[in-house]
Design a protein around this motif. Structure first.
Motif, PDB file in Angstrom:
ATOM      1  N   GLU A 194       5.877  29.742 -37.456  1.00 31.27           N
ATOM      2  CA  GLU A 194       4.615  30.256 -37.123  1.00 31.27           C
ATOM      3  C   GLU A 194       4.538  30.853 -35.917  1.00 31.27           C
ATOM      4  O   GLU A 194       4.207  32.019 -35.726  1.00 31.27           O
ATOM      5  CB  GLU A 194       3.395  29.257 -37.368  1.00 31.27           C
ATOM      6  CG  GLU A 194       2.174  29.756 -37.098  1.00 31.27           C
ATOM      7  CD  GLU A 194       0.976  28.783 -37.274  1.00 31.27           C
ATOM      8  OE1 GLU A 194      -0.050  29.271 -37.265  1.00 31.27           O
ATOM      9  OE2 GLU A 194       1.364  27.851 -37.555  1.00 31.27           O
ATOM     10  N   TRP A 195       5.057  30.254 -34.858  1.00 30.93           N
ATOM     11  CA  TRP A 195       5.181  30.630 -33.446  1.00 30.93           C
ATOM     12  C   TRP A 195       6.262  31.896 -33.469  1.00 30.93           C
ATOM     13  O   TRP A 195       5.832  32.826 -32.833  1.00 30.93           O
ATOM     14  CB  TRP A 195       5.526  29.391 -32.360  1.00 30.93           C
ATOM     15  CG  TRP A 195       5.682  29.856 -31.141  1.00 30.93           C
ATOM     16  CD1 TRP A 195       4.569  29.724 -30.172  1.00 30.93           C
ATOM     17  CD2 TRP A 195       6.723  30.441 -30.367  1.00 30.93           C
ATOM     18  NE1 TRP A 195       5.070  30.140 -28.928  1.00 30.93           N
ATOM     19  CE2 TRP A 195       6.288  30.667 -28.942  1.00 30.93           C
ATOM     20  CE3 TRP A 195       7.802  30.955 -30.625  1.00 30.93           C
ATOM     21  CZ2 TRP A 195       7.035  31.255 -27.939  1.00 30.93           C
ATOM     22  CZ3 TRP A 195       8.916  31.292 -29.907  1.00 30.93           C
ATOM     23  CH2 TRP A 195       8.328  31.655 -28.511  1.00 30.93           C
ATOM     24  N   TYR A 196       7.078  31.700 -34.095  1.00 32.23           N
ATOM     25  CA  TYR A 196       8.125  32.858 -34.133  1.00 32.23           C
ATOM     26  C   TYR A 196       7.756  33.972 -34.716  1.00 32.23           C
ATOM     27  O   TYR A 196       7.950  35.178 -34.183  1.00 32.23           O
ATOM     28  CB  TYR A 196       9.466  32.171 -34.684  1.00 32.23           C
ATOM     29  CG  TYR A 196      10.664  33.164 -34.406  1.00 32.23           C
ATOM     30  CD1 TYR A 196      11.186  33.323 -33.375  1.00 32.23           C
ATOM     31  CD2 TYR A 196      10.933  33.814 -35.583  1.00 32.23           C
ATOM     32  CE1 TYR A 196      12.377  34.246 -33.338  1.00 32.23           C
ATOM     33  CE2 TYR A 196      12.247  34.731 -35.691  1.00 32.23           C
ATOM     34  CZ  TYR A 196      12.863  34.890 -34.291  1.00 32.23           C
ATOM     35  OH  TYR A 196      13.911  35.883 -34.089  1.00 32.23           O
ATOM     36  N   GLN A 197       7.135  33.751 -35.838  1.00 34.34           N
ATOM     37  CA  GLN A 197       6.404  34.947 -36.371  1.00 34.34           C
ATOM     38  C   GLN A 197       5.360  35.812 -35.731  1.00 34.34           C
ATOM     39  O   GLN A 197       5.093  36.831 -36.133  1.00 34.34           O
ATOM     40  CB  GLN A 197       5.918  34.546 -38.046  1.00 34.34           C
ATOM     41  CG  GLN A 197       7.233  34.289 -38.790  1.00 34.34           C
ATOM     42  CD  GLN A 197       8.308  35.423 -39.023  1.00 34.34           C
ATOM     43  OE1 GLN A 197       7.994  36.565 -38.937  1.00 34.34           O
ATOM     44  NE2 GLN A 197       9.554  35.054 -39.051  1.00 34.34           N
ATOM     45  N   SER A 198       4.859  34.867 -34.798  1.00 35.50           N
ATOM     46  CA  SER A 198       3.584  35.481 -34.114  1.00 35.50           C
ATOM     47  C   SER A 198       3.981  36.665 -33.142  1.00 35.50           C
ATOM     48  O   SER A 198       3.195  37.391 -32.509  1.00 35.50           O
ATOM     49  CB  SER A 198       2.595  34.299 -33.420  1.00 35.50           C
ATOM     50  OG  SER A 198       3.239  33.877 -32.332  1.00 35.50           O
ATOM     51  N   ILE A 199       5.356  36.802 -32.799  1.00 31.31           N
ATOM     52  CA  ILE A 199       5.946  37.362 -31.974  1.00 31.31           C
ATOM     53  C   ILE A 199       6.069  38.917 -32.673  1.00 31.31           C
ATOM     54  O   ILE A 199       6.655  38.770 -33.664  1.00 31.31           O
ATOM     55  CB  ILE A 199       7.337  37.172 -31.523  1.00 31.31           C
ATOM     56  CG1 ILE A 199       7.188  35.758 -30.560  1.00 31.31           C
ATOM     57  CG2 ILE A 199       8.064  37.856 -30.471  1.00 31.31           C
ATOM     58  CD1 ILE A 199       8.651  35.093 -30.285  1.00 31.31           C
ATOM     59  N   PRO A 200       5.573  39.823 -32.099  1.00 35.48           N
ATOM     60  CA  PRO A 200       5.631  41.235 -32.688  1.00 35.48           C
ATOM     61  C   PRO A 200       7.118  41.392 -33.122  1.00 35.48           C
ATOM     62  O   PRO A 200       8.060  41.088 -32.248  1.00 35.48           O
ATOM     63  CB  PRO A 200       5.350  42.341 -31.762  1.00 35.48           C
ATOM     64  CG  PRO A 200       4.404  41.727 -30.859  1.00 35.48           C
ATOM     65  CD  PRO A 200       4.922  40.159 -30.422  1.00 35.48           C
ATOM     66  N   GLU A 201       7.503  42.079 -34.310  1.00 39.50           N
ATOM     67  CA  GLU A 201       9.044  42.203 -34.732  1.00 39.50           C
ATOM     68  C   GLU A 201       9.829  42.808 -33.615  1.00 39.50           C
ATOM     69  O   GLU A 201      10.898  42.475 -33.710  1.00 39.50           O
ATOM     70  CB  GLU A 201       8.871  42.864 -36.136  1.00 39.50           C
ATOM     71  CG  GLU A 201      10.152  42.561 -36.927  1.00 39.50           C
ATOM     72  CD  GLU A 201      10.040  42.889 -38.278  1.00 39.50           C
ATOM     73  OE1 GLU A 201      11.119  43.204 -39.057  1.00 39.50           O
ATOM     74  OE2 GLU A 201       8.976  43.274 -38.933  1.00 39.50           O
TER      75      GLU A 201
END
Length: 120
Positions: free
Chosen positions: A48-55
């Motif tokens: 979840e933390w990783y996916q919160s970073i803009p792609e």
């Protein structure tokens, strides 16, 4: 033996950690600096933390990630940052994070000394 043997796949390569516990670093893009207090050889936070970073800014997981006692002009906090986004901090001023005194016994030059009871 054939040219391509899948019976013993090579483990993924892991980048060498450029920074060590006690090093003072700064973020390459954002205006904050901090003291390294832990290092993960590869990404070890939540998906979840990783996916919160803009792609378009999301760093690869297969590099060291650093836990920092971080500070900026407004506050102190804990940061989790990929190696590609850090560089050595040339500022000789101390980092003013309130948790530093609980983990470190002062500085040797630019590096903070981890308290003896926290070393393994």
């Amino acid at each position: 033996m054939t040219e391509h043997d899948d019976t013993n796949p090579k483990p993924p390569s892991v980048a060498h950690a450029r920074f060590a516990i006690g090093d003072v670093v700064k973020h390459r893009l954002f205006d904050f600096r901090g003291v390294v207090f832990d290092v993960d050889p590869v990404f070890a936070n939540s998906e979840e933390w990783y996916q919160s970073i803009p792609e378009d800014a999301r760093p690869p997981k297969d590099q060291p990630y650093y836990h920092l006692l971080a500070e900026n002009a407004d506050s102190s906090y804990i940061a989790y940052v990929s190696q590609q986004n850090l560089e050595a901090d040339g500022d000789s001023a101390p980092v003013e994070h309130p948790a530093i005194a609980g983990m470190f016994d002062g500085r040797d030059g630019a590096r903070y000394r981890l308290k003896r009871q926290l070393r393994h």
